[in-house]
Design an enzyme around this catalytic site. Structure first.
Site, short mmCIF file in Angstrom:
data_model
loop_
_atom_site.label_atom_id
_atom_site.label_comp_id
_atom_site.label_asym_id
_atom_site.label_seq_id
_atom_site.Cartn_x
_atom_site.Cartn_y
_atom_site.Cartn_z
CD GLU A 75 72.79 54.12 33.67
OE1 GLU A 75 74.02 53.89 33.64
OE2 GLU A 75 71.99 53.71 32.82
CG ASP A 76 69.77 57.93 36.63
OD1 ASP A 76 69.99 57.22 35.64
OD2 ASP A 76 69.06 57.58 37.59
#
Ligand code: MN
Length: 629
Positions: A75-76
């Site tokens: 996600e990051d």
């Protein structure tokens, strides 16, 4: 936190752990997150590390812990799932994938049920995904104070409405309690502070009382050869707050209830301990629940009872060590790591869980898991109160069910409902996400018709109870053509042509009263009763009538939970009203119920009423009916 703390924790319960792989995951994650900081200013790696630690506290397996260390990477950061698969294998990659997908589902306050559903559906591959998500949430809540003000509120509401209920559904009480208290602390900071002060102040005096009660029980248990752990139960703030609102009580009234937990080795000892407690102090009627014989849907097992000891109510939970662990950890036990040592009890527990969940041990069977989710979620709807609290109801419930779920006095006085801003009929079927505002009248007035539309046992029981104590008493069927129902105002029967008649009215012009001589006139298929001396009657059409004393023999039928001294209590109660009992029969029924029949000859209607209401008040008596002998 340092990595070594996590590794030490894992070593405590898992002797076959692959520490190298965990170290590798840690370094991998730290490197990729290195430019990022948490809102608290700490290096980002602290977050995945803490999440992994929470899972280690719940004794989860290596895969879960490694997935926790990696959970925010896709996600990051720029890393792809394929790379994670290459480094850590398919199993871990699929956990990370599930977690990444969860973050992509958008949460909206109003639609939280949909949200929970989506979340669960997307993680049906493996429940460990939800466990990691809950640990993730827990750490975020522990550090929520570093966020901006308006974000804090949103996150806390989400926690209260989605994640805490989810933890509850999965039987994970310890995570649920902490999530709720953290959310409560930030949503109601002043109240939280007040609670904290009050807890502190009352704690000392309570502790002595609790000690006294514990030592009495402890002595009796030991005399019986029962080895048990007795604990004072810490009530978490949010549960006190919720009860204050639900029961409309003050802080003191809720908090001063002493809660104790008794933990035994065997199920048999649970029931023995229950017997000892009921022997020592008077049980409070209606407070006993046997969740051992009938576990809750989230697998919770325990005996619940409350007694009056030293002039105050004391609540007990009695359960075995296994049940206690299950109550705290819930579904997590299913995936927790099994120690090197053969542990028979653990295997048994695990098997029980598998049975309850109908899951394969590897949880690969998606269909079965979907069935489980269906059981857990699809039969329930979530309704909002105007304050934003959530009430859980079975599917098909109406506003009356909702009103009774809030409080029985709200249900009794319910006379209208506004759903999502629109007035609806009381039979309106509620849907998940509805916001319901109940309109109430000043006086309670449950209707018999409500029984046809309500869907919850609580509402049904309460309505029946109200009606039976306020409305009418069915009488034995004597005349096949007449409906044997008498209203409360009518306390005496009438004989017309020497046959008892129920369907009559008293003439308004002369208003006959018992003991006066009477006469009946038939009009529109109904008898009107006049005084014999009344000047308004047509003599030709009148029929001989008299007041009936209903001194004919009746049988009172009672269905009750069996207990020692039940029959004696019933006979004593009846004897106290001066009634002779000329027949007694009892038969055992299933589930420890007993049916009792008593022959009596009451003097009049009031007499029967009096008898029935007194019998109804006897402990453990359930259903009563009367019949012609
Ligand atoms: Mn996270």
């Amino acid at each position: 936190m340092r990595l070594s703390k996590l590794l030490d924790k894992i070593k405590e319960y898992n002797h076959q752990t692959n520490l190298d792989l965990i170290r590798k995951a840690y370094k991998f994650s730290r490197e990729l997150h290195k430019d990022k900081k948490r809102a608290s200013g700490e290096p980002y790696i602290q977050h995945p590390l803490n999440v992994a630690y929470i899972l280690a506290e719940h004794k989860l397996d290596d895969d879960s812990i490694i997935a926790a260390l990696l959970h925010d990477l896709v996600e990051d950061t720029s890393i792809s799932l394929d790379e994670i698969k290459k480094e850590f294998g398919e199993e871990i990659a699929s956990l990370v994938d599930g977690l990444t997908k969860l973050t992509q589902i958008k949460y909206e306050t109003k639609r939280n049920v949909e949200y929970i559903r989506k979340m669960l559906v997307s993680s049906t591959k493996d429940v460990r995904i939800i466990l990691i998500k809950l640990a993730d949430k827990l750490h975020n809540m522990r550090t929520v104070k570093y966020l901006e003000e308006n974000k804090i509120k949103r996150v806390c509401r989400e926690t209260l409405y989605v994640y805490a209920p989810l933890a509850h559904k999965l039987g994970m009480a310890s995570i649920k309690d902490e999530l709720e208290d953290l959310a409560f602390k930030h949503l109601h900071p002043t109240m939280y502070q007040k609670f904290k002060e009050k807890f502190g102040r009352r704690k000392m005096s309570r502790e002595n009382e609790i000690k006294k009660i514990i030592s009495i029980i402890d002595k009796r248990l030991k005399e019986q050869g029962i080895n048990a752990l007795i604990l004072g139960r810490a009530k978490h703030f949010y549960s006190v707050y919720k009860k204050m609102i639900e029961k409309n009580r003050s802080f003191e009234e809720i908090y001063d209830l002493i809660g104790l937990r008794i933990i035994t080795d065997t199920v048999k000892e649970c029931y023995e301990a229950l017997g000892i407690i009921h022997n020592l102090w008077t049980p409070i009627p209606g407070e006993f629940d046997d969740y051992i014989a009938m576990p809750k849907p989230n697998m919770y097992q325990s005996l619940h009872t409350a007694v009056v000891a030293f002039n105050q109510s004391v609540e007990f939970q009695i359960r075995t060590y296994e049940m206690d662990k299950l109550a705290e950890e819930g579904i997590a036990i299913h995936w927790s790591y099994k120690g090197v040592k053969e542990d028979r009890q653990f295997d048994k527990r695990l098997n029980l869980l598998k049975q309850i969940l109908s899951l394969q041990s590897e949880s690969k069977n998606v269909k079965e898991f979907m069935e489980f989710l269906k059981d857990v979620f699809e039969d329930e709807i979530y309704i909002f109160t105007p304050k934003g609290d959530i009430i859980n109801l079975p599917k098909g419930s109406c506003p009356i069910d909702f009103a009774y779920a809030i409080h029985s006095s709200v249900g009794d006085r319910c006379n209208g409902a506004i759903v999502n801003g629109r007035i609806v009929p009381l039979r309106h079927q509620l849907k998940s996400g509805d916001m319901v505002n109940i309109l109430t009248s000043k006086n309670p007035s449950p209707k018999r018709d409500w029984l046809k539309i309500v869907n919850t046992a609580k509402a049904r029981n309460r309505i029946k109870q109200f009606i039976s104590s306020h409305e009418e008493i069915p009488l034995p069927k004597l005349d096949n053509k007449q409906k044997p129902i008498l209203t409360k105002q009518r306390s005496t029967l009438v004989n017309v042509n020497k046959k008892p008649i129920y369907n009559y009215r008293l003439a308004k012009d002369c208003n006959p009263t018992p003991r006066q001589k009477i006469i009946a006139q038939l009009s529109k298929n109904r008898y009107t009763i006049h005084k014999q001396s009344c000047s308004n009657i047509e003599r030709r059409k009148s029929i001989g009538a008299s007041w009936a004393d209903i001194s004919f023999p009746l049988v009172i039928k009672i269905i009750s939970k069996d207990r020692v001294g039940l029959l004696a209590d019933i006979l004593n109660t009846i004897a106290a009203t001066g009634t002779n009992v000329n027949l007694t029969r009892s038969r055992k029924m299933s589930n420890n119920y007993v049916g009792i029949e008593l022959g009596v000859t009451p003097e009049n209607l009031d007499h029967i009423r009096d008898l029935l209401s007194k019998i109804k008040n006897i402990k453990s008596v359930g259903k009563i009916s009367i019949d012609k002998k």
